[in-house]
Design a protein around this motif. Structure first.
Motif, PDB file in Angstrom:
ATOM      1  N   THR A   1       0.821  -1.215   0.000  1.00  0.00           N
ATOM      2  CA  THR A   1       0.000   0.000   0.000  1.00  0.00           C
ATOM      3  C   THR A   1       0.854   1.264   0.000  1.00  0.00           C
ATOM      4  OG1 THR A   1      -0.128  -0.127   2.421  1.00  0.00           O
ATOM      5  CG2 THR A   1      -1.937  -1.104   1.159  1.00  0.00           C
ATOM      6  N   GLY A   2       2.066   1.166   0.558  1.00  0.00           N
ATOM      7  CA  GLY A   2       2.925   2.348   0.616  1.00  0.00           C
ATOM      8  C   GLY A   2       3.716   2.597  -0.643  1.00  0.00           C
ATOM      9  N   SER A   3       4.459   1.591  -1.122  1.00  0.00           N
ATOM     10  CA  SER A   3       5.370   1.807  -2.248  1.00  0.00           C
ATOM     11  C   SER A   3       4.732   1.581  -3.602  1.00  0.00           C
ATOM     12  CB  SER A   3       6.591   0.879  -2.106  1.00  0.00           C
ATOM     13  OG  SER A   3       6.194  -0.480  -2.137  1.00  0.00           O
ATOM     14  N   VAL A   4       3.734   0.707  -3.693  1.00  0.00           N
ATOM     15  CA  VAL A   4       3.106   0.412  -4.982  1.00  0.00           C
ATOM     16  C   VAL A   4       1.857   1.260  -5.186  1.00  0.00           C
ATOM     17  CG1 VAL A   4       2.073  -1.384  -6.416  1.00  0.00           C
ATOM     18  CG2 VAL A   4       4.030  -1.935  -4.955  1.00  0.00           C
ATOM     19  N   MET A   5       0.931   1.188  -4.234  1.00  0.00           N
ATOM     20  CA  MET A   5      -0.307   1.957  -4.376  1.00  0.00           C
ATOM     21  C   MET A   5      -0.123   3.420  -3.973  1.00  0.00           C
ATOM     22  SD  MET A   5      -3.041  -0.820  -2.889  1.00  0.00           S
ATOM     23  CE  MET A   5      -4.425   0.163  -3.425  1.00  0.00           C
ATOM     24  N   ARG A   6       0.966   3.690  -3.250  1.00  0.00           N
ATOM     25  CA  ARG A   6       1.302   5.051  -2.822  1.00  0.00           C
ATOM     26  C   ARG A   6       0.171   5.698  -2.014  1.00  0.00           C
ATOM     27  NH1 ARG A   6       6.047   6.086  -4.754  1.00  0.00           N
ATOM     28  NH2 ARG A   6       6.768   5.182  -6.715  1.00  0.00           N
ATOM     29  N   LEU A   7      -0.373   4.933  -1.073  1.00  0.00           N
ATOM     30  CA  LEU A   7      -1.387   5.472  -0.179  1.00  0.00           C
ATOM     31  C   LEU A   7      -0.702   6.112   1.022  1.00  0.00           C
ATOM     32  CD1 LEU A   7      -3.984   2.547  -0.066  1.00  0.00           C
ATOM     33  CD2 LEU A   7      -4.024   4.560  -1.524  1.00  0.00           C
ATOM     34  N   ASP A   8      -1.174   7.276   1.425  1.00  0.00           N
ATOM     35  CA  ASP A   8      -0.613   7.893   2.621  1.00  0.00           C
ATOM     36  C   ASP A   8      -1.213   7.239   3.864  1.00  0.00           C
ATOM     37  OD1 ASP A   8      -3.179   8.879   2.833  1.00  0.00           O
ATOM     38  OD2 ASP A   8      -2.663  10.902   2.189  1.00  0.00           O
ATOM     39  N   ASN A   9      -0.762   7.674   5.023  1.00  0.00           N
ATOM     40  CA  ASN A   9      -1.213   7.048   6.274  1.00  0.00           C
ATOM     41  C   ASN A   9      -2.718   7.159   6.475  1.00  0.00           C
ATOM     42  OD1 ASN A   9       1.338   6.224   6.996  1.00  0.00           O
ATOM     43  ND2 ASN A   9       1.773   8.006   8.277  1.00  0.00           N
ATOM     44  N   LEU A  10      -3.297   8.277   6.059  1.00  0.00           N
ATOM     45  CA  LEU A  10      -4.735   8.461   6.250  1.00  0.00           C
ATOM     46  C   LEU A  10      -5.541   7.468   5.419  1.00  0.00           C
ATOM     47  CD1 LEU A  10      -5.154  12.358   6.362  1.00  0.00           C
ATOM     48  CD2 LEU A  10      -5.533  10.729   8.219  1.00  0.00           C
ATOM     49  N   HIS A  11      -5.157   7.298   4.147  1.00  0.00           N
ATOM     50  CA  HIS A  11      -5.892   6.364   3.296  1.00  0.00           C
ATOM     51  C   HIS A  11      -5.651   4.921   3.728  1.00  0.00           C
ATOM     52  CE1 HIS A  11      -6.249   9.898   0.665  1.00  0.00           C
ATOM     53  NE2 HIS A  11      -7.313   9.282   0.176  1.00  0.00           N
ATOM     54  N   THR A  12      -4.425   4.636   4.170  1.00  0.00           N
ATOM     55  CA  THR A  12      -4.154   3.295   4.692  1.00  0.00           C
ATOM     56  C   THR A  12      -4.969   3.047   5.958  1.00  0.00           C
ATOM     57  OG1 THR A  12      -1.899   3.390   3.809  1.00  0.00           O
ATOM     58  CG2 THR A  12      -2.353   1.727   5.485  1.00  0.00           C
ATOM     59  N   GLY A  13      -5.073   4.061   6.820  1.00  0.00           N
ATOM     60  CA  GLY A  13      -5.882   3.938   8.029  1.00  0.00           C
ATOM     61  C   GLY A  13      -7.356   3.745   7.721  1.00  0.00           C
ATOM     62  N   ASP A  14      -7.839   4.361   6.628  1.00  0.00           N
ATOM     63  CA  ASP A  14      -9.246   4.195   6.259  1.00  0.00           C
ATOM     64  C   ASP A  14      -9.580   2.741   5.929  1.00  0.00           C
ATOM     65  OD1 ASP A  14      -9.790   6.849   6.630  1.00  0.00           O
ATOM     66  OD2 ASP A  14      -9.545   7.414   4.528  1.00  0.00           O
ATOM     67  N   LEU A  15      -8.589   1.997   5.452  1.00  0.00           N
ATOM     68  CA  LEU A  15      -8.832   0.578   5.156  1.00  0.00           C
ATOM     69  C   LEU A  15      -9.171  -0.210   6.422  1.00  0.00           C
ATOM     70  CD1 LEU A  15      -5.948  -0.060   2.577  1.00  0.00           C
ATOM     71  CD2 LEU A  15      -8.397   0.086   2.084  1.00  0.00           C
ATOM     72  N   ASN A  16      -8.714   0.287   7.574  1.00  0.00           N
ATOM     73  CA  ASN A  16      -9.016  -0.400   8.835  1.00  0.00           C
ATOM     74  C   ASN A  16     -10.508  -0.427   9.129  1.00  0.00           C
ATOM     75  OD1 ASN A  16      -6.322  -0.999   9.486  1.00  0.00           O
ATOM     76  ND2 ASN A  16      -6.011   1.002  10.412  1.00  0.00           N
ATOM     77  N   TRP A  17     -11.252   0.548   8.586  1.00  0.00           N
ATOM     78  CA  TRP A  17     -12.695   0.538   8.824  1.00  0.00           C
ATOM     79  C   TRP A  17     -13.351  -0.683   8.181  1.00  0.00           C
ATOM     80  CZ3 TRP A  17     -13.934   3.294  12.669  1.00  0.00           C
ATOM     81  CH2 TRP A  17     -13.351   4.552  12.898  1.00  0.00           C
ATOM     82  N   TRP A  18     -12.781  -1.167   7.064  1.00  0.00           N
ATOM     83  CA  TRP A  18     -13.325  -2.371   6.443  1.00  0.00           C
ATOM     84  C   TRP A  18     -13.043  -3.602   7.310  1.00  0.00           C
ATOM     85  CZ3 TRP A  18     -16.589  -2.328   2.397  1.00  0.00           C
ATOM     86  CH2 TRP A  18     -16.683  -1.120   1.699  1.00  0.00           C
ATOM     87  N   ILE A  19     -11.861  -3.634   7.919  1.00  0.00           N
ATOM     88  CA  ILE A  19     -11.577  -4.719   8.861  1.00  0.00           C
ATOM     89  C   ILE A  19     -12.543  -4.641  10.042  1.00  0.00           C
ATOM     90  CG2 ILE A  19      -9.855  -5.714  10.405  1.00  0.00           C
ATOM     91  CD1 ILE A  19      -7.683  -4.684   8.591  1.00  0.00           C
TER      92      ILE A  19
END
Length: 537
Positions: free
Chosen positions: A300-318
């Motif tokens: 998510t960081g190096s390939v999709m280039r998501l910042d911490n906020l967008h990566t954190g948003d994925l936690n809502w799906w979990i």
């Protein structure tokens, strides 16, 4: 007769008592010595290695694990008001120490006690709610709710820490949780009264040395697994010394377990059949859960280039998957209570599908939306498997070793499972990536990479960079592209193999004869007290 929530003063309404105890459990779970979603911020602020913070976090899980055998002794010695207020106040102080110190030894000591006090406080709140959660006193229903609170708080912690760090700074989450714990202390002192369920039971006969020895043993193992890759495993004298110390401590623990009367964990706990089966289930689940953390972070960081906020948003799906799984588990154990084979199969089917979807989504063109369903399935499978395993281990286990059994399970669920699986998959991802990098480099097509290098080189020259610096930037871009492709190939390999493992596990679950489902109930507080008092004498 059980007396839930009578620790509150008479003027506090019942609904507020329930709401406050749930809130207290959530706040306890929000306390952590290290918030892993802020690892980059903390390492930059205090010049620490990522492995230092991972080790500190691992120590906190050791504190959680080895406080289990004495939880009932603490409950029967002190009042709820005393336990909750002291734990809240000490956690607030320890969090502030963790926020301001850069000393790894200090962080390690604080982490252990944060884990212990967090577990004591959470246990006190949740067991008081057991009759509210399940009138039938069923362990399956209780664990569906209790584990949901714990797992949901883990996702809340990660997301909230990132949001506060983005809006303010990384220390804000520590300040916020410390303030909440301070307010919680005042509420406890004002709204609760010194009520006792039974007569106080003194803290004699506790194997304090056992807690120390088991903790040191797991501390050594965690050190080896956390720092092994960085220190080149057994090419390092530190790793060799830690391994030898762990072996010696293990022999000491075995000797003490068979030679003293009140060992922290009695030898017969390790021979319980249903516990062994549940631990195997937990270990397999840990394999399937740990791999995503080792691979998806870099992806998510190096390939999709998501910042911490967008990566954190994925936690809502979990979190959505956890909540859905908790409702399903609660409904299953309350109304159906069918074969364990079905509930275990449902959990592993979710995790298998999770890895299968990631296998096909793992590419350089993947979008954030492609991770929504896999993340949801991860949370769903997680809560279903662990809630079912938590009930399964109680079959055939007497209350005299119940807390010891929970400690045994927690060794693999918390203290050891995360470290072993994390180290194993991190090492394998690294080795596979290096292997693919060498293969890609040996078959590199200069004509295919030339446009990329030329574009970066010309762009650097136009921006005023010297020719040498432009060449270096172009070389770094080619190297980054090769590393990215190697990581993608390694990730697909591992996701594919774990998916195959999931299918094999599902077949094994269908063929294995699990114990028959039953309603396993809690004994009354008076009976629990009698058993604990008998074993203490």
């Amino acid at each position: 007769m059980d007396k839930p929530l009578l620790c509150f003063k008479d003027f506090v309404p019942v609904w507020l008592r329930i709401a406050l105890f749930i809130l207290f459990a959530v706040i306890f779970q929000c306390a952590s010595p290290v918030y892993l979603s802020l690892m980059g911020d903390v390492t930059g602020a205090y010049q620490l290695y990522r492995e230092d913070l991972s080790f500190v976090y691992q120590v906190s899980t050791i504190g959680v694990t080895f406080i289990f055998p004495i939880l009932f002794r603490i409950k029967f010695r002190f009042t709820s008001q005393q336990i909750l207020s002291v734990c809240s106040l000490l956690l607030a102080v320890l969090l502030l120490v963790c926020m301001y110190t850069s000393s790894v030894p200090v962080l390690i000591v604080c982490a252990f006690f944060i884990g212990a006090f967090k577990m004591i406080g959470t246990f006190e709140t949740l067991v008081a709610l057991q009759l509210i959660i399940t009138r039938q006193k069923d362990y399956g229903m209780f664990f569906s709710v209790a584990l949901a609170i714990v797992l949901l708080c883990g996702q809340l912690n990660a997301t909230l820490a990132v949001i506060l760090a983005d809006s303010y700074d990384w220390q804000m989450i520590y300040n916020l949780v410390a303030i909440l714990l301070g307010i919680q202390t005042l509420l406890i002192l004002f709204l609760l009264r010194p009520f006792r369920i039974v007569k106080p039971l003194p803290l004699f006969g506790i194997d304090w040395k056992g807690i120390f020895h088991w903790s040191v043993f797991f501390l050594m193992i965690s050190y080896v697994l956390t720092y092994g890759h960085v220190l080149d495993w057994y090419g390092s004298q530190k790793i060799m010394v830690a391994t030898m110390a762990a072996l010696l401590w293990f022999l000491l623990i075995v000797y003490r377990s068979y030679t003293i009367r009140r060992a922290l964990i009695l030898p017969r706990v390790f021979a319980l059949k249903n516990v062994q089966v549940a631990i195997l289930v937990i270990l397999i689940a840990q394999v399937m859960l740990s791999i995503t953390g080792s691979i998806l972070g870099p992806f998510t960081g190096s390939v999709m280039r998501l910042d911490n906020l967008h990566t954190g948003d994925l936690n809502w799906w979990i979190a959505g998957g956890i909540l859905t799984g908790a409702v399903m588990g609660y409904f299953w154990f309350k109304y159906i209570n069918g074969p364990f084979r079905i509930i275990f199969a449902a959990g592993f089917a979710a995790l298998t599908l999770h890895h299968g979807l990631l296998y096909f989504a793992f590419s350089g063109s993947a979008g954030e939306q492609q991770l929504y369903l896999p993340y949801f399935l991860k949370g769903l499978g997680n809560i279903i498997i662990f809630a079912a395993a938590a009930k399964y281990v109680t079959i055939g286990v007497g209350f005299d070793v119940f807390a010891q059994m929970l400690c045994y399970v927690a060794m693999f669920r918390n203290a050891l499972g995360n470290a072993v699986m994390g180290a194993f998959f991190s090492e394998n991802v690294y080795r596979l990536s290096q292997d693919y990098l060498q293969k890609l480099a040996s078959k590199i097509d200069a004509s295919g990479l030339e446009p990329l290098a030329a574009g970066i080189y010309n762009q650097s020259l136009k921006s005023g960079s010297p020719s040498l610096q432009a060449s270096q930037l172009a070389s770094k871009a080619i190297s980054a592209r090769l590393n990215q492709q190697a990581m993608l190939l390694a990730g697909r390999d591992i996701f594919g193999w774990v998916t195959v493992l999931g299918v094999i596990v599902l077949i094994g679950i269908c063929l294995y004869h699990f114990s028959s489902p039953l309603i396993k109930t809690f004994p009354s507080w008076q009976n629990q007290y009698k058993i604990v008092k008998r074993d203490a004498l």
